[in-house]
Motif scaffolding. Structure first.
Motif, PDB file in Angstrom:
ATOM      1  N   ALA A  50      27.958  57.210   3.885  1.00 16.33           N
ATOM      2  CA  ALA A  50      27.378  56.469   4.862  1.00 16.33           C
ATOM      3  C   ALA A  50      26.044  57.034   5.327  1.00 16.33           C
ATOM      4  O   ALA A  50      24.988  56.193   5.456  1.00 16.33           O
ATOM      5  CB  ALA A  50      28.449  56.001   6.118  1.00 16.33           C
ATOM      6  N   PRO A  51      25.958  58.198   5.600  1.00 18.87           N
ATOM      7  CA  PRO A  51      24.695  58.593   6.079  1.00 18.87           C
ATOM      8  C   PRO A  51      23.727  58.884   4.867  1.00 18.87           C
ATOM      9  O   PRO A  51      22.623  59.192   5.158  1.00 18.87           O
ATOM     10  CB  PRO A  51      24.836  60.168   6.652  1.00 18.87           C
ATOM     11  N   VAL A  52      24.232  58.709   3.623  1.00 16.67           N
ATOM     12  CA  VAL A  52      23.117  58.924   2.376  1.00 16.67           C
ATOM     13  C   VAL A  52      22.608  57.614   1.956  1.00 16.67           C
ATOM     14  O   VAL A  52      21.311  57.643   1.435  1.00 16.67           O
ATOM     15  CB  VAL A  52      24.085  59.734   1.327  1.00 16.67           C
ATOM     16  N   VAL A  53      23.353  56.635   1.968  1.00 20.62           N
ATOM     17  CA  VAL A  53      23.061  55.321   1.123  1.00 20.62           C
ATOM     18  C   VAL A  53      23.610  54.262   1.704  1.00 20.62           C
ATOM     19  O   VAL A  53      24.296  54.071   2.435  1.00 20.62           O
ATOM     20  CB  VAL A  53      23.579  55.539  -0.246  1.00 20.62           C
ATOM     21  N   GLN A  54      22.660  52.967   1.582  1.00 21.51           N
ATOM     22  CA  GLN A  54      23.146  51.767   2.342  1.00 21.51           C
ATOM     23  C   GLN A  54      24.340  51.396   1.478  1.00 21.51           C
ATOM     24  O   GLN A  54      24.474  51.553   0.348  1.00 21.51           O
ATOM     25  CB  GLN A  54      22.074  50.712   2.085  1.00 21.51           C
ATOM     26  N   GLN A  55      25.124  50.701   2.445  1.00 21.96           N
ATOM     27  CA  GLN A  55      26.283  50.204   1.875  1.00 21.96           C
ATOM     28  C   GLN A  55      26.727  48.708   1.970  1.00 21.96           C
ATOM     29  O   GLN A  55      26.526  48.313   3.197  1.00 21.96           O
ATOM     30  CB  GLN A  55      27.628  50.920   2.281  1.00 21.96           C
ATOM     31  N   VAL A  56      27.235  48.250   0.918  1.00 21.07           N
ATOM     32  CA  VAL A  56      27.746  46.439   1.455  1.00 21.07           C
ATOM     33  C   VAL A  56      28.950  46.325   0.721  1.00 21.07           C
ATOM     34  O   VAL A  56      29.230  46.816  -0.641  1.00 21.07           O
ATOM     35  CB  VAL A  56      26.731  45.609   0.456  1.00 21.07           C
ATOM     36  N   VAL A  57      30.025  46.111   1.305  1.00 23.80           N
ATOM     37  CA  VAL A  57      31.467  45.888   1.067  1.00 23.80           C
ATOM     38  C   VAL A  57      31.855  44.271   0.817  1.00 23.80           C
ATOM     39  O   VAL A  57      31.873  43.862   1.997  1.00 23.80           O
ATOM     40  CB  VAL A  57      32.274  46.858   1.964  1.00 23.80           C
ATOM     41  N   ILE A  58      32.471  44.135  -0.005  1.00 27.34           N
ATOM     42  CA  ILE A  58      32.987  42.732  -0.320  1.00 27.34           C
ATOM     43  C   ILE A  58      34.442  42.858   0.021  1.00 27.34           C
ATOM     44  O   ILE A  58      35.227  43.630  -1.153  1.00 27.34           O
ATOM     45  CB  ILE A  58      32.716  42.454  -1.710  1.00 27.34           C
ATOM     46  N   ASP A  59      34.815  42.600   1.271  1.00 28.56           N
ATOM     47  CA  ASP A  59      36.381  42.825   1.772  1.00 28.56           C
ATOM     48  C   ASP A  59      37.204  41.640   1.629  1.00 28.56           C
ATOM     49  O   ASP A  59      37.007  40.980   2.475  1.00 28.56           O
ATOM     50  CB  ASP A  59      36.217  43.505   2.908  1.00 28.56           C
ATOM     51  N   PRO A  60      38.034  41.293   0.693  1.00 26.42           N
ATOM     52  CA  PRO A  60      38.708  40.174   0.659  1.00 26.42           C
ATOM     53  C   PRO A  60      39.965  40.127   1.816  1.00 26.42           C
ATOM     54  O   PRO A  60      40.506  39.157   2.227  1.00 26.42           O
ATOM     55  CB  PRO A  60      39.422  40.131  -0.631  1.00 26.42           C
ATOM     56  N   GLU A  61      40.305  41.230   2.231  1.00 33.88           N
ATOM     57  CA  GLU A  61      41.416  41.383   3.030  1.00 33.88           C
ATOM     58  C   GLU A  61      41.004  41.909   4.328  1.00 33.88           C
ATOM     59  O   GLU A  61      41.987  42.117   5.317  1.00 33.88           O
ATOM     60  CB  GLU A  61      42.604  42.638   2.437  1.00 33.88           C
ATOM     61  N   GLY A  62      39.759  42.196   4.790  1.00 30.95           N
ATOM     62  CA  GLY A  62      39.396  42.571   6.066  1.00 30.95           C
ATOM     63  C   GLY A  62      39.775  43.949   6.313  1.00 30.95           C
ATOM     64  O   GLY A  62      39.872  44.304   7.524  1.00 30.95           O
ATOM     65  N   ASP A  63      40.223  44.729   5.228  1.00 31.17           N
ATOM     66  CA  ASP A  63      40.557  46.233   5.608  1.00 31.17           C
ATOM     67  C   ASP A  63      39.513  47.229   6.255  1.00 31.17           C
ATOM     68  O   ASP A  63      39.744  48.072   6.784  1.00 31.17           O
ATOM     69  CB  ASP A  63      41.121  46.674   4.543  1.00 31.17           C
ATOM     70  N   PHE A  64      38.227  46.858   5.823  1.00 27.13           N
ATOM     71  CA  PHE A  64      37.046  47.800   5.914  1.00 27.13           C
ATOM     72  C   PHE A  64      36.165  47.586   7.181  1.00 27.13           C
ATOM     73  O   PHE A  64      35.182  48.120   7.367  1.00 27.13           O
ATOM     74  CB  PHE A  64      36.399  47.911   4.871  1.00 27.13           C
ATOM     75  N   VAL A  65      36.718  46.513   7.907  1.00 30.39           N
ATOM     76  CA  VAL A  65      35.813  46.228   9.148  1.00 30.39           C
ATOM     77  C   VAL A  65      35.785  47.276  10.329  1.00 30.39           C
ATOM     78  O   VAL A  65      34.866  47.444  11.095  1.00 30.39           O
ATOM     79  CB  VAL A  65      36.165  44.920   9.852  1.00 30.39           C
TER      80      VAL A  65
END
Length: 489
Positions: A50-65
């Motif tokens: 997270a501190p190194v690169v921009q991230q985009v997460v496609i999260d079908p189950e809502g686990d990573f919110v």
């Protein structure tokens, strides 16, 4: 700053690293049956990078919110927006380099595929000067790039598969580095899986999946049996960003958890027999007392507000520590100057229509001009103090406002200004602010949003709206026991 992160340890306890710069160029495929620790691995990768690169997460189950609060990710609820709004959000994400989680758990499978396809295609079609490096993590990738037709229409399957193919095949030149995770290699389209050069293979039982995993790892078929024997949280890694030869890795601990995950068994309820029957068949009450709504029941964030949130996002790598608090001798004078600056900003036309980050930058410049080097106010604190100034609450230490501010403590930042304006009117016995005035402090020109705002505040138990037979509206504040004077709605 090193671009290498530790994801775990090998059998000898030596750290196993992933080179993020190399990963951006070579992509990653994660495979493991349900319960193998695949989501845990992705979470470790996201937290450490997270501190190194921009991230985009496609999260079908809502686990990573749950990454939102500790790591600053913006959560986009895919069920709350239409196709055009999703496209605008994705375009703004690339412009402002915001890390986001696209939560699709509120959608059916076909709608998930459509939403993800629009989102990924917009990221892919960004202008050349916005091709910043982005780690695009797609969980349950077999849903979005199925190897064969399933329960969705051919049109939706082609749309979603094309977006995933663009991500994995052509995304590298546009800064998009795909990290895809799947439970079944056999269910994932081969042209998508084949573009990954790095692999982390977890526990797999089916022969067809073990054979494909062994081929990707360069192992003989006889060696593929060890994939079946892997423990939960253990993976075999290979690739230029991980290791040149297959290496076993036990994934290290993470700081966040998925929502509503039950770890282990839970005690059974004590009620049984007739007691349980009475609970199940009891008649519902005819009247329920007002209650505060849970955060999960809150109205979805409007697309315009979410765009502003994305614009105001500061990458973790660019965040700085809070300034040192001023000395006791300086605090009183500094506080008075801050109140004056906020009041001056609140009087400027259309100030509430500007993004919070832009207003905060203006505030810091004014403070420097006034030689206030250490105000101790960060962006979150500024949003609340500015809302107070807009609503006419001059000083948070004034005794007459303490009860109002205590009541407003749990009000979200974006709703604070209109709520405080209603509370101020109630305290002074002034007429209820009309929709135009509430819209102005809320930063919108949409009457519909104000109606939804009042409805949401009322469902939250913060206000009570009353309209008499003459069509005049008044708003009561239950926490204060006060009501505004009625005014024509």
């Amino acid at each position: 700053m090193s671009a290498s992160i530790v994801i775990g340890a090998d059998r000898n306890g030596a750290p196993v690293r992933i080179d993020i710069e190399e990963l951006l160029a070579t992509r990653l495929l994660v495979q493991g049956n349900s319960g193998s620790g695949k989501s845990h691995l992705l979470r470790r990768l996201l937290e450490e990078s997270a501190p190194v690169v921009q991230q985009v997460v496609i999260d079908p189950e809502g686990d990573f919110v749950t990454l939102a609060e500790p790591f600053g990710h913006v959560v986009v609820d895919g069920a709350a927006y239409d196709q055009a709004e999703i496209a605008r959000l994705a375009a703004r994400i690339r412009t402002h380099r915001a890390s986001v989680v696209l939560a699709l758990d509120g959608l059916e499978l076909e709608a998930q595929m459509r939403c993800a396809a629009v989102f990924l295609n917009t990221l892919f079609d960004a202008p050349r000067d916005e091709w910043y490096p982005v780690l695009v993590v797609v969980d349950e990738a077999q849903m979005f790039a199925p190897a064969a037709a399933g329960d969705v229409t051919d049109e939706v399957r082609r749309l979603s598969l094309a977006a995933m193919t663009n991500l994995m095949c052509r995304g590298r030149k546009r800064g998009l580095a795909g990290v895809i995770a799947t439970q079944r290699l056999a269910k994932l389209a081969k042209n998508v899986a084949a573009e990954a050069s790095n692999f982390l293979m977890g526990r797999t039982f089916l022969d067809i999946d073990m054979a494909r995993a062994a081929d990707l790892l360069g192992m003989e078929r006889k060696q593929a049996e060890q994939i079946r024997d892997l423990e939960r949280g253990h993976f075999l890694g290979l690739g230029p960003a991980i290791a040149r030869r297959p290496v076993g890795v036990r994934i290290a601990d993470v700081h966040t958890r998925a929502r509503n995950v039950v770890q282990g068994l839970m005690p059974m309820p004590t009620a049984a027999g007739q007691a349980m029957e009475s609970l199940l068949l009891a008649e519902s009450l005819t009247f329920d007392a007002p209650r505060r709504v849970d955060e999960s029941e809150a109205e979805p964030i409007d697309a315009g507000e979410l765009l502003e949130q994305i614009e105001s996002t500061v990458p973790v790598a660019e965040q700085v520590e809070k300034p040192v608090e001023p000395s006791l001798f300086e605090q009183e004078e500094t506080a008075a100057n801050v109140v004056a600056i906020l009041a001056e900003m609140a009087q400027e036309p259309d100030c509430t229509f500007q993004p919070a980050a832009q207003l905060y930058q203006d505030f810091t410049v004014r403070c420097r001009m006034a030689r206030l080097a250490n105000t101790g106010i960060d962006l979150a604190g500024f949003r609340r103090r500015f809302a107070m100034a807009v609503a006419g609450v001059p000083d948070d230490k004034a005794p007459r406002w303490r009860e109002v501010l205590a009541l407003a403590r749990d009000v979200p930042d974006d709703l604070l200004a209109p709520f405080l304006m209603l509370a101020v009117a109630a305290m002074e016995g002034a007429p209820c602010p009309d929709d135009d005035r509430l819209a102005e402090v809320y930063g919108t020109r949409s009457p519909g949003r104000i109606r939804r705002l009042l409805d949401h505040l009322e469902r939250s138990g913060l206000i009570v709206v009353r309209t008499d037979y003459g069509g005049r509206r008044s708003v009561g504040i239950p926490g204060l026991g006060l009501t505004t004077a009625p005014v024509a709605a």
